[in-house]
Write an enzyme that holds these catalytic residues in place. Structure first.
Site, short mmCIF file in Angstrom:
data_model
loop_
_atom_site.label_atom_id
_atom_site.label_comp_id
_atom_site.label_asym_id
_atom_site.label_seq_id
_atom_site.Cartn_x
_atom_site.Cartn_y
_atom_site.Cartn_z
N GLU A 1 0.79 -1.23 0.00
CA GLU A 1 0.00 0.00 0.00
C GLU A 1 0.82 1.29 0.00
O GLU A 1 0.77 2.09 0.93
CB GLU A 1 -0.97 -0.01 1.19
CG GLU A 1 -1.98 -1.14 1.08
CD GLU A 1 -3.07 -1.11 2.13
OE1 GLU A 1 -2.89 -0.43 3.16
OE2 GLU A 1 -4.11 -1.78 1.90
N GLU B 1 -6.10 -7.18 -2.09
CA GLU B 1 -6.92 -7.23 -0.88
C GLU B 1 -8.33 -6.80 -1.23
O GLU B 1 -8.53 -5.81 -1.95
CB GLU B 1 -6.36 -6.30 0.21
CG GLU B 1 -5.08 -6.76 0.85
CD GLU B 1 -4.67 -5.84 2.00
OE1 GLU B 1 -5.52 -5.08 2.52
OE2 GLU B 1 -3.48 -5.87 2.38
#
Length: 377
Positions: A14, A172
């Site tokens: 991320e 995700e």
């Protein structure tokens, strides 16, 4: 590089940072995506890192996540445009996203590892969540698959799959079973991934993630049955018998009769019943279009072919070049005993050098991933 249970590397979790709010980060602190050689240019750093891995293990997949903010380049904005980052939201010069979720930069600055064989190892991997994690603006309406595509999904990551730029893995996704908007979002994304053959990793197994919960109950040993029931259709399985398909070409996902290996699927189930991927089309999963003589253009894809009897790369002699042919070549090159009846291994010599080797396997991977449009003539 010698452990075949490790198939790839997610380079960084991320990448994020944004400049469009009070207390904004300095330009050198945020993860950006452009054509600079700045260390915080995630596209540049991912290229350097990916190439370093491929120097050691050329067969590894390289999973590359997105960033958080991307400037509206169509309006002339860049990360370095001065005095624009405090603009009101309705005049925003940037597109927002989840941390690691924004892959708009691939359109302007795709990752390039320097060769077609290396580029065939790229998998873009956005993270995507629903309103239980944060109520993004695209959830403010009675959203549908189409509004999610229009407002966020398509230009942020779905175009990469739709335009065959590279494979996608939604790194995700998941969330709480709220009986409302978040559950609706999970169902819509699940079905979109199934219908468009997009790979994914569910977040998460353990129940103590505050943002999402998990697939396990709080005893860490039994399933959250409701959430598993939502998630389970997105597992790869045969269309009629419901057998779960492993990604390992030798081993099934467990013991018993509910799971099969990848080789079992392509040899015994693909043509007869297909799978839940791509709506269960029989015998078409991962296939390329047949190679034909001459050069023809279909949309943005150019293919070259001969008659089905002499298709280059068609070891199985079924008239197409697909994953089944590549698996047979892998088994042959690894020294496994392979049933040659009804097979033409000479067709596996796709570079025409008179021998079957890793160069042929690399070309199969490039063709099947659509990194190149066909084998060398």
């Amino acid at each position: 590089s010698n452990d075949d249970t490790i198939i790839g590397y997610d380079l960084k979790n991320e990448p994020h940072g944004k400049r469009g709010y009070s207390g904004n980060k300095c330009p050198e602190d945020i993860a950006k995506w452009d054509n600079s050689t700045d260390q915080n240019n995630w596209a540049y750093s991912a290229t350097e890192c990916g190439n370093s891995i491929l120097d050691v293990n050329p067969n590894a997949l390289i999973f590359i996540e997105g960033v958080e903010q991307y400037p509206k380049t169509e309006k002339g904005y860049t990360y370095d445009t001065a005095d624009i980052w405090q603009a009101p939201a309705d005049q925003s010069p940037w597109y927002g996203a989840w941390w690691g979720g924004n892959l708009r930069g691939v359109k302007d600055y795709p990752i390039n590892f320097g060769s077609s064989s290396r580029n065939s190892q790229i998998v873009y991997s956005p993270h995507d969540y629903g309103p239980s994690v944060y109520n993004q603006t695209w959830f403010d309406k009675d959203f549908t698959t189409q509004t999610l595509l229009d407002d966020y999904w398509y230009d942020t990551w779905a175009y990469i799959n739709d335009q065959n730029i590279a494979p996608l893995l939604i790194g995700e996704w998941g969330g709480h079973m709220d009986g409302g908007k978040n559950q609706k979002w999970m169902e819509l994304l699940r079905d979109y991934m199934i219908n468009n053959h997009i790979n994914h990793t569910f977040w998460c197994l353990n129940p103590n993630s505050g943002d999402t919960g998990g697939l396990l109950g709080y005893d860490f040993s039994t399933w959250d049955d409701d959430k598993y029931s939502l998630f389970e259709p997105s597992l790869w399985q045969t269309q009629e018998s419901g057998k779960y398909i492993s990604l390992d070409h030798k081993r099934a996902l467990g013991t018993g009769s509910t799971s099969i290996s990848l080789s079992d699927y392509y040899s015994s189930y693909d043509a007869s019943e297909g799978s839940n991927i791509d709506g269960g089309s029989k015998g078409s999963h991962g296939d390329t279009k047949p190679i034909q003589s001459g050069t023809t253009s279909a949309g943005t894809t150019t293919t070259t072919t001969t008659t089905p009897e002499t298709v280059v790369g068609d070891i199985t002699l079924d008239g197409t070049v697909n994953v089944k042919d590549m698996i047979l070549l892998i088994q042959y090159l690894s020294g496994e005993k392979v049933d040659s009846k009804g097979k033409d291994f000479k067709a596996g010599d796709v570079n025409g050098d008179g021998t079957l080797n890793g160069l042929d396997l690399a070309l199969y991977r490039q063709v099947l991933s659509k990194a190149i449009s066909g084998f060398p003539s």
